[in-house]
Scaffold this motif. Structure first.
Motif, PDB file in Angstrom:
ATOM      1  N   ARG A 264      20.509  26.085  57.646  1.00  0.00           N
ATOM      2  CA  ARG A 264      20.494  26.850  57.245  1.00  0.00           C
ATOM      3  C   ARG A 264      19.483  26.847  55.257  1.00  0.00           C
ATOM      4  NH1 ARG A 264      24.798  26.496  53.022  1.00  0.00           N
ATOM      5  NH2 ARG A 264      25.347  28.680  52.175  1.00  0.00           N
ATOM      6  N   GLU A 265      19.415  25.776  55.036  1.00  0.00           N
ATOM      7  CA  GLU A 265      18.272  26.437  53.431  1.00  0.00           C
ATOM      8  C   GLU A 265      17.657  26.687  54.141  1.00  0.00           C
ATOM      9  OE1 GLU A 265      17.447  21.569  53.228  1.00  0.00           O
ATOM     10  OE2 GLU A 265      20.358  21.766  52.184  1.00  0.00           O
ATOM     11  N   VAL A 266      16.238  26.463  54.900  1.00  0.00           N
ATOM     12  CA  VAL A 266      14.971  26.744  55.895  1.00  0.00           C
ATOM     13  C   VAL A 266      15.078  28.549  56.146  1.00  0.00           C
ATOM     14  CG1 VAL A 266      13.002  26.867  57.437  1.00  0.00           C
ATOM     15  CG2 VAL A 266      13.814  24.651  56.779  1.00  0.00           C
ATOM     16  N   LEU A 267      15.872  28.681  56.704  1.00  0.00           N
ATOM     17  CA  LEU A 267      16.195  30.616  57.002  1.00  0.00           C
ATOM     18  C   LEU A 267      16.701  30.865  55.366  1.00  0.00           C
ATOM     19  CD1 LEU A 267      18.334  30.224  60.214  1.00  0.00           C
ATOM     20  CD2 LEU A 267      15.812  31.317  60.095  1.00  0.00           C
ATOM     21  N   GLY A 268      17.396  30.299  54.423  1.00  0.00           N
ATOM     22  CA  GLY A 268      17.196  31.123  53.333  1.00  0.00           C
ATOM     23  C   GLY A 268      16.105  31.113  52.689  1.00  0.00           C
ATOM     24  N   ARG A 269      15.457  30.606  52.783  1.00  0.00           N
ATOM     25  CA  ARG A 269      13.838  30.878  52.155  1.00  0.00           C
ATOM     26  C   ARG A 269      13.130  31.415  52.680  1.00  0.00           C
ATOM     27  NH1 ARG A 269      13.726  24.851  52.384  1.00  0.00           N
ATOM     28  NH2 ARG A 269      12.279  24.936  53.324  1.00  0.00           N
ATOM     29  N   HIS A 270      13.045  31.500  54.471  1.00  0.00           N
ATOM     30  CA  HIS A 270      12.446  32.588  55.455  1.00  0.00           C
ATOM     31  C   HIS A 270      12.994  33.631  55.822  1.00  0.00           C
ATOM     32  CE1 HIS A 270       9.162  29.695  54.340  1.00  0.00           C
ATOM     33  NE2 HIS A 270       9.964  29.122  54.666  1.00  0.00           N
ATOM     34  N   ARG A 271      14.309  34.252  55.330  1.00  0.00           N
ATOM     35  CA  ARG A 271      14.769  35.474  55.669  1.00  0.00           C
ATOM     36  C   ARG A 271      14.713  36.291  56.701  1.00  0.00           C
ATOM     37  NH1 ARG A 271      19.347  36.315  51.088  1.00  0.00           N
ATOM     38  NH2 ARG A 271      19.969  34.234  50.343  1.00  0.00           N
ATOM     39  N   TRP A 272      13.631  36.570  56.122  1.00  0.00           N
ATOM     40  CA  TRP A 272      12.503  37.535  57.343  1.00  0.00           C
ATOM     41  C   TRP A 272      12.484  36.673  58.952  1.00  0.00           C
ATOM     42  CZ3 TRP A 272       8.322  34.891  59.802  1.00  0.00           C
ATOM     43  CH2 TRP A 272       8.325  33.851  58.771  1.00  0.00           C
ATOM     44  N   ALA A 273      12.456  35.741  58.540  1.00  0.00           N
ATOM     45  CA  ALA A 273      12.539  34.713  60.371  1.00  0.00           C
ATOM     46  C   ALA A 273      13.722  34.831  61.160  1.00  0.00           C
ATOM     47  CB  ALA A 273      11.503  33.149  59.876  1.00  0.00           C
ATOM     48  N   ILE A 274      14.764  34.598  60.234  1.00  0.00           N
ATOM     49  CA  ILE A 274      16.269  35.162  61.458  1.00  0.00           C
ATOM     50  C   ILE A 274      15.212  35.481  62.797  1.00  0.00           C
ATOM     51  CG2 ILE A 274      18.531  34.958  61.420  1.00  0.00           C
ATOM     52  CD1 ILE A 274      18.009  34.891  58.081  1.00  0.00           C
ATOM     53  N   GLY A 275      15.755  36.509  62.285  1.00  0.00           N
ATOM     54  CA  GLY A 275      15.530  37.169  63.892  1.00  0.00           C
ATOM     55  C   GLY A 275      14.508  37.163  64.635  1.00  0.00           C
ATOM     56  N   LEU A 276      13.376  36.266  63.991  1.00  0.00           N
ATOM     57  CA  LEU A 276      12.199  35.836  65.193  1.00  0.00           C
ATOM     58  C   LEU A 276      12.665  34.555  65.479  1.00  0.00           C
ATOM     59  CD1 LEU A 276       9.677  37.673  62.690  1.00  0.00           C
ATOM     60  CD2 LEU A 276      10.869  38.723  64.955  1.00  0.00           C
ATOM     61  N   MET A 277      13.124  33.229  64.992  1.00  0.00           N
ATOM     62  CA  MET A 277      12.517  32.229  65.293  1.00  0.00           C
ATOM     63  C   MET A 277      12.521  31.802  67.128  1.00  0.00           C
ATOM     64  SD  MET A 277      12.578  30.861  63.169  1.00  0.00           S
ATOM     65  CE  MET A 277      13.724  28.990  63.178  1.00  0.00           C
ATOM     66  N   GLU A 278      14.268  32.425  68.035  1.00  0.00           N
ATOM     67  CA  GLU A 278      13.590  32.038  69.139  1.00  0.00           C
ATOM     68  C   GLU A 278      13.125  33.309  70.386  1.00  0.00           C
ATOM     69  OE1 GLU A 278      14.686  29.069  70.181  1.00  0.00           O
ATOM     70  OE2 GLU A 278      15.584  28.652  68.296  1.00  0.00           O
ATOM     71  N   SER A 279      12.278  33.963  69.710  1.00  0.00           N
ATOM     72  CA  SER A 279      11.642  34.797  70.402  1.00  0.00           C
ATOM     73  C   SER A 279      10.219  35.293  70.810  1.00  0.00           C
ATOM     74  CB  SER A 279      11.629  36.717  69.056  1.00  0.00           C
ATOM     75  OG  SER A 279      10.901  36.032  68.210  1.00  0.00           O
ATOM     76  N   ARG A 280       9.732  33.929  70.473  1.00  0.00           N
ATOM     77  CA  ARG A 280       8.619  33.781  70.395  1.00  0.00           C
ATOM     78  C   ARG A 280       8.059  33.138  71.971  1.00  0.00           C
ATOM     79  NH1 ARG A 280       7.727  37.147  67.730  1.00  0.00           N
ATOM     80  NH2 ARG A 280       4.647  37.223  68.245  1.00  0.00           N
ATOM     81  N   ARG A 281       6.912  34.177  73.098  1.00  0.00           N
ATOM     82  CA  ARG A 281       6.606  33.467  74.285  1.00  0.00           C
ATOM     83  C   ARG A 281       5.870  32.938  73.609  1.00  0.00           C
ATOM     84  NH1 ARG A 281       6.766  38.927  77.738  1.00  0.00           N
ATOM     85  NH2 ARG A 281       6.047  38.129  78.999  1.00  0.00           N
ATOM     86  N   SER A 282       5.114  31.862  73.077  1.00  0.00           N
ATOM     87  CA  SER A 282       3.780  31.370  73.202  1.00  0.00           C
ATOM     88  C   SER A 282       4.553  30.869  71.656  1.00  0.00           C
ATOM     89  CB  SER A 282       2.617  31.524  73.300  1.00  0.00           C
ATOM     90  OG  SER A 282       1.967  32.843  73.896  1.00  0.00           O
ATOM     91  N   PRO A 283       5.141  29.508  71.862  1.00  0.00           N
ATOM     92  CA  PRO A 283       5.806  29.088  70.732  1.00  0.00           C
ATOM     93  C   PRO A 283       4.889  28.133  70.386  1.00  0.00           C
ATOM     94  CG  PRO A 283       6.929  28.171  73.070  1.00  0.00           C
ATOM     95  CD  PRO A 283       6.340  29.758  72.900  1.00  0.00           C
TER      96      PRO A 283
END
Length: 223
Positions: free
Chosen positions: A94-113
């Motif tokens: 939660r703290e990290v996503l508070g710094r990088h709010r743009w990433a919230i909807g992308l965290m589980e979206s990557r096909r090449s993690p």
């Protein structure tokens, strides 16, 4: 082979990590919609085309940016019980996503993690498995916790207030628009909870997290 156009030379010392870190900084400042290869090149002092020496395309750039975000989330420690480890991991996320709010909807979206993303997922799964969770229960627990973490982070990021003072102001403005007696439960929540001294919406996170962890503990004990 004939040249098809001038491709700027790679800037001395510029690395993939520098490109990714600069991209994260731009997204932190202006949101993911503000990120472009042109703006990224300007931030790094290079032509946009030279960035393709370090990232294959925009998707590869996003893969790397999300990997950086995952690398900042603390991994569950193996020397504590699973509930404490998952609590610390959730709070860190939660703290990290508070710094990088743009990433919230992308965290589980990557096909090449990337490696940090894979390491994070493997560590969380391993924590549950070492605690005796079945594979199926591990999947349920992981999905439940991530849904809560990402959902809370998204809701928190979209709220029209941040500080306690802003919370009180917005709550009073909304209450002032409601006809007297029309919404008694909303009025009760505002006066008896939200407007009390020291209230902060973010405090709800750990309370809800505790409910979830306790429920998972009870479910796991029945296996």
């Amino acid at each position: 082979m004939a040249a098809t156009g001038h491709v700027p030379a790679r800037r001395a010392g510029l690395s993939r990590d520098q490109v990714l870190q600069a991209a994260v900084a731009l997204a932190d400042e202006g949101g993911i919609g503000a990120l472009s290869m042109r703006r990224l090149g300007q931030a790094l002092g290079v032509e946009a085309m030279s960035l393709y020496n370090h990232v294959a395309n925009k998707s590869d750039l996003l893969d790397g940016m999300i990997d950086i975000v995952f690398s900042e989330i603390g991994l569950p420690a193996g020397d504590m019980g699973w509930k404490s480890a998952m609590r610390q991991r959730a709070i860190s996320a939660r703290e990290v996503l508070g710094r990088h709010r743009w990433a919230i909807g992308l965290m589980e979206s990557r096909r090449s993690p990337g490696p940090a993303t894979l390491r994070h997922h493997d560590a969380v799964l391993g924590c549950f498995r070492q605690a005796g969770f079945s594979v199926e229960m591990t999947a349920h627990a992981y999905s439940l916790l991530d849904s809560y973490i990402y959902g809370f982070a998204l809701q928190e990021a979209s709220l029209p207030f941040g500080t306690a003072e802003e919370t009180a102001q917005v709550t009073q403005e909304i209450a002032g628009q409601m006809p007297a007696g029309a919404y008694p439960h909303l009025a009760e929540m505002a006066t008896r909870h939200v407007l009390r001294p020291g209230y902060h919406y973010g405090d709800e996170f750990e309370i809800g997290l505790g409910f979830i962890l306790d429920a998972l503990d009870r479910a796991a004990s029945r296996l």
